[in-house]
Design a protein around this motif. Structure first.
Motif, mmCIF file in Angstrom:
data_model
loop_
_atom_site.group_PDB
_atom_site.id
_atom_site.type_symbol
_atom_site.label_atom_id
_atom_site.label_comp_id
_atom_site.label_asym_id
_atom_site.label_seq_id
_atom_site.Cartn_x
_atom_site.Cartn_y
_atom_site.Cartn_z
ATOM 1 N N UNK A 13 53.622 106.071 32.829
ATOM 2 C CA UNK A 13 53.413 105.957 31.495
ATOM 3 C C UNK A 13 52.839 104.329 31.376
ATOM 4 N N UNK A 14 51.965 103.997 30.590
ATOM 5 C CA UNK A 14 51.271 102.789 30.619
ATOM 6 C C UNK A 14 51.245 101.995 28.940
ATOM 7 N N UNK A 15 51.098 101.066 28.942
ATOM 8 C CA UNK A 15 51.072 100.112 27.761
ATOM 9 C C UNK A 15 50.353 98.928 28.018
ATOM 10 N N UNK A 25 53.334 99.554 33.300
ATOM 11 C CA UNK A 25 53.525 100.789 33.728
ATOM 12 C C UNK A 25 54.963 101.116 33.999
#
Lengths: 355, 355, 355, 355
Positions: A13-15, A25
């Motif tokens: 999951x990244x932001x 991540x």
């Protein structure tokens, strides 16, 4: 799951945005007891990072990654691994003039209409800067694939605009700024890129990525076929407009007798038109995928567009941009393939391996 | 979720083998109050079903679908819709001789090694017969897309071996057994296919699928970009080896000034090289995707392979097969695009629409 | 998805250990254009943080949260929101002596056997410290629920060991260190806790959490019923051993005529034994859930256990611990209920709302 | 995934209504090579089916299950297993009078407001009839758990209204119509139920379900803890209002020294207050869960409610109903626990087992 995650068992999951505080991540589902340090991730980050030659954007990002969690005394613990890369060289002022403009060919228009708000600085979330943290996460996947499944992944630039490699030598890929597999071509490529850069224009490219040593059996019929999962992960890379497995689009004109990969007891598969995947499941042959990357739309050459008020504008993108985004895409494609293969390997092990 | 499901909010799960009792799908997350009957689904099933011309397999399946649940008094109730299609024309004896052989180019080898067991009759789960129930599920998605979002989806055969359409006329696509957009080409195509069939060989094809009326804003950055989701769903179709969005692989040699789709206040987008997707989000332009389908490997021409004991064998596939699987693939590609767009539309509505 | 994520459309993924660098959450799927600052999150973090009274652990953590992404000019952008809380008061040396011991009642034993490695410092990933970042993420969910759906969530300590509230006054809950709804009881509670702390023992507790203003219709039959999703999210809180909705276990001895909540046209529902959920879907009444939290197992009173070598040991836990973990659990339970309700609301809107 | 699926790797999706054509499940991710026939599933279906004693509904359903796919020559193939149970004894006319009424305590009101339409016949999708196909799917999970992990699951009725077992003997549970663990209590229970049935009322119950032989290590921190997943799956059963693990709500008044399960090198765990789960991960002790089931709201005793037009009505439910739904719930609770444990086991194996 919302859109910023990929993978079922090995989940990334990244932001983070181009010009925000940084990139994050969370890598979930990593097998435990894998030796891992920040230096392991830095290798691929350095391969991707901008500013290493005159042929890429001159933005300077050190892309130093910090492992926040999930590693204890140099080994993965099986718990979630958080990664943080701080942004350091954001020049937001470059973007003030496009705050209300939709750059042609960019995501400005679609983000604004989807959300009713957008972080216009450098493309915000739509920027390829996000791929830095993918590369870090992918480096973890590569380590696990090598340690537990004997898989090795590498890629190269297989086309740069109209230029194709004159020959293929895997050992030279890392020796030039293009990930190009033919040393003799480099001077011509450099010349081509210098002219392109001077013209202010950009061009497309193709990257080929290969996984060797893949065990037979990875991939989940029917929707999560390995090729479908690879298509998903590779198409999720910025600027990618096409994905092929094996011969890809060349299969259209092939006859069945030409395309089917025959086998013998002594020689195994006699060819690999299928690119290592049969019926959505890895066959044990090398997995071969190829992606097409469009030319960047960030150009200092004028383009017609509209602004948020629906008025005609002429857009010139200043900023600092890659004239060919494909040049830095090889480590990204490797990272995506690594995540996808590891996820498939863990899923396969879950269902099919007896204790 | 395991591999037999696709979609996050509009989720389709399928089961069933080529020569088992039948095919099942559970369509979950369908909006309520949509008029729906079995006849609605039968239209697309009949477009896909085998045996409608001499150019496809002579297996005769009526593909009659029963709606088991989720519809009450002719309308969807919002609960799970189960669909059942019984198999009726299985000739399992055609496959007795390949029970222990791995047909070259087929999934026999990989299924056997993945699971240690396989239903060898007609390819079992790996058979394209599974796509019948996808088409039924896709017909539901099409109805919802039309009713709630104004989206219309259609496809056509855009290449058959070396043959390309001489011209394009969308109104003739449904008037020939190939989903071919040029009436004048049909005699030549029929002749080409007759010769191919007589030769015992097969050939690849390309299908193009288009969605019109798509609202701007569908697609979830970053991994669940609309193009990535489409690549996933389209690559999950049997025999597909490549997926392109918009210009696809042609973008490699394009210059940035050529590729970026400029806009004006009066004309909107001036071109659609991007295929209706910018930054992974629909732009409001038609979404255009193209897939490459390999030639079927089921041939009556001898091929070299091995059997489960590792011994050399010569394989001849009797059965009844399509000489070009692309010919029946148009409704399947439409179905997959419909599922993906509806899922994206519901996800977008969930996050971004105020009540 | 791996285990560190919760929610389908509003998805929260966390990482981080008790004595590592810090805690991270990625909040994905948040609606755009919601005003959001770090101060919004700090309110709930301060309600949960340790060391605010003598009745909780004396570990001092400021729990300052940084929003790394997903917010632009004070508003959510619809993209992934990353949150970072640095650990500042880790005394790892407190744990040196238990590096090879399995504290009774703790996750030491199970983590070690699951992964073959564990971060023993303060329980590592199994520590309730992880809930800090849940509280921050939950505060975002609360803001969206209030802004878009009119939902208000609050909780209180409904039992502390053998003590139950003598009366109920919602306005005093925030005025004492226990989240206790009866002011008159506070001196007795303080006395009870002082004695407990001196004895070196710990005790269990119950927390009740309530959502008001919930629209009718949230929850997805059949497996993702709203009560099932709430049970999942509330049971995922450290130390929780039971979850009830409405009357909960009291329903066992109730008669049908007593339990069913009758309605009239003027009075609406005449009772709320069901706790606001019928058939897994919110009814429009307040949603009421209650959780049981076990006494912490971290005691300075000797306990029998074994170490990693299978040898008998006597364990004394030094460190700094809560004698009743339930005391700080109210904001955590609120956070989990908020995440679950918002996820249900977005899913409902996706499927059922017309544009 | 939409709401009709449960499980990440071992995924069960169901469809079907009380008075529709039948019930369907797709069981995805089942390990291959497990012997499986319809007779295996019928055992548990017969344990759950109505009409086997005078103490349950007199609706007669044979609940004959057909395996449509995923099994070949008596063994699972690793592909999706579709199950079909036809409804045979629907008396829809029983429900004509409640077509526009909201029965108090039922899902009529919430389904109608959620979807704007409802299948009112027998509760439609909200009927406990749906659990028949869960029981069939759970029987598959039980077989795999026994074959590959050595796990055995059983349950019993642990409270029926005010009645609790006088003693416990696991060997008698299957010998009476209540799944009651004490033979001496049966006459009194029969008498209690006869009186209850004559009164026209209903009562709640509790079911306890236990898994023995569970290996240490199942469950994924932090949100997908094994107890959280169990709470989800058990609370998803119709009429369940509470879930406990181990001592459950009794932990509230327990002291830490009483509750923590101590260990010795020779005796292992000395108690099991935790119910076999520590930190969300199985400890190797028996897993013990208990659920509370509310009294059915379908009564022939008048109740006040409103109809779809908002008018006051007096509701009398004719139909054929269970006076205590808990009586048939034991096989359902076993099925849900089996699905959840198998899913956890496969996920654990995927991440943590080396090949």
């Amino acid at each position: 799951m919302s859109g910023n995650s990929i993978g079922k068992l090995f989940t990334v999951t990244t932001a983070g945005e181009s010009h925000g505080a940084g990139l994050v991540a969370i890598v979930d589902g990593c097998p435990p007891n894998i030796p891992l340090t920040e230096a392991d991730l830095q290798v691929d980050l350095d391969r991707r990072k901008p500013g290493t030659s005159r042929h890429t954007t001159q933005r300077r990002e050190d892309d130093v990654v910090e492992i926040i969690s999930g590693v204890f005394e140099g080994k993965t613990t099986g718990t979630a691994i958080a990664l943080l890369i701080r942004n350091t060289d954001q020049r937001s002022k470059d973007y003030g003039n496009i705050a209300e403009q939709f750059r042609p060919g960019h995501a400005d228009y679609t983000y604004y209409h989807k959300y009713g708000i957008r972080d216009y600085r450098g493309g915000g979330r739509s920027s390829a800067r996000e791929t830095a943290v993918r590369v870090a996460a992918g480096a973890i996947a590569k380590k696990v694939l090598a340690a537990q499944f004997g898989v090795k992944i590498y890629g190269y630039l297989s086309q740069l605009g109209p230029n194709r490699p004159s020959s293929f030598d895997a050992t030279v890929i890392e020796n030039n700024p293009f990930f190009w597999p033919c040393e003799a071509d480099i001077p011509a490529l450099e010349n081509y890129m210098d002219n392109l850069r001077k013209s202010g224009n950009s061009v497309g490219a193709a990257v080929t990525v290969i996984a060797e040593g893949v065990p037979v059996g990875l991939g989940e019929p029917v929707f999560d076929r390995l090729d479908a999962e690879l298509a998903h992960s590779l198409m999720s890379i910025n600027a990618v407009k096409g994905v092929e497995i094996g011969d890809g689009f060349d299969c259209i004109e092939a006859l069945g007798t030409e395309f089917r990969d025959e086998m013998t007891s002594t020689g195994g598969f006699l060819s690999n038109h299928a690119g290592g995947i049969l019926g959505g499941i890895s066959s044990g042959q090398p997995i071969v995928a190829r992606i097409a990357l469009k030319p960047t739309s960030s150009l200092r050459l004028e383009g017609r567009s509209i602004n948020q008020h629906g008025e005609d504008v002429t857009v010139v993108t200043k900023g600092r941009h890659d004239p060919c985004v494909g040049i830095r895409a090889t480590p990204i494609a490797e990272a995506m393939m690594a995540m996808t293969l590891l996820d498939a390997a863990l899923r396969h092990r879950g269902q099919n391996q007896k204790i």
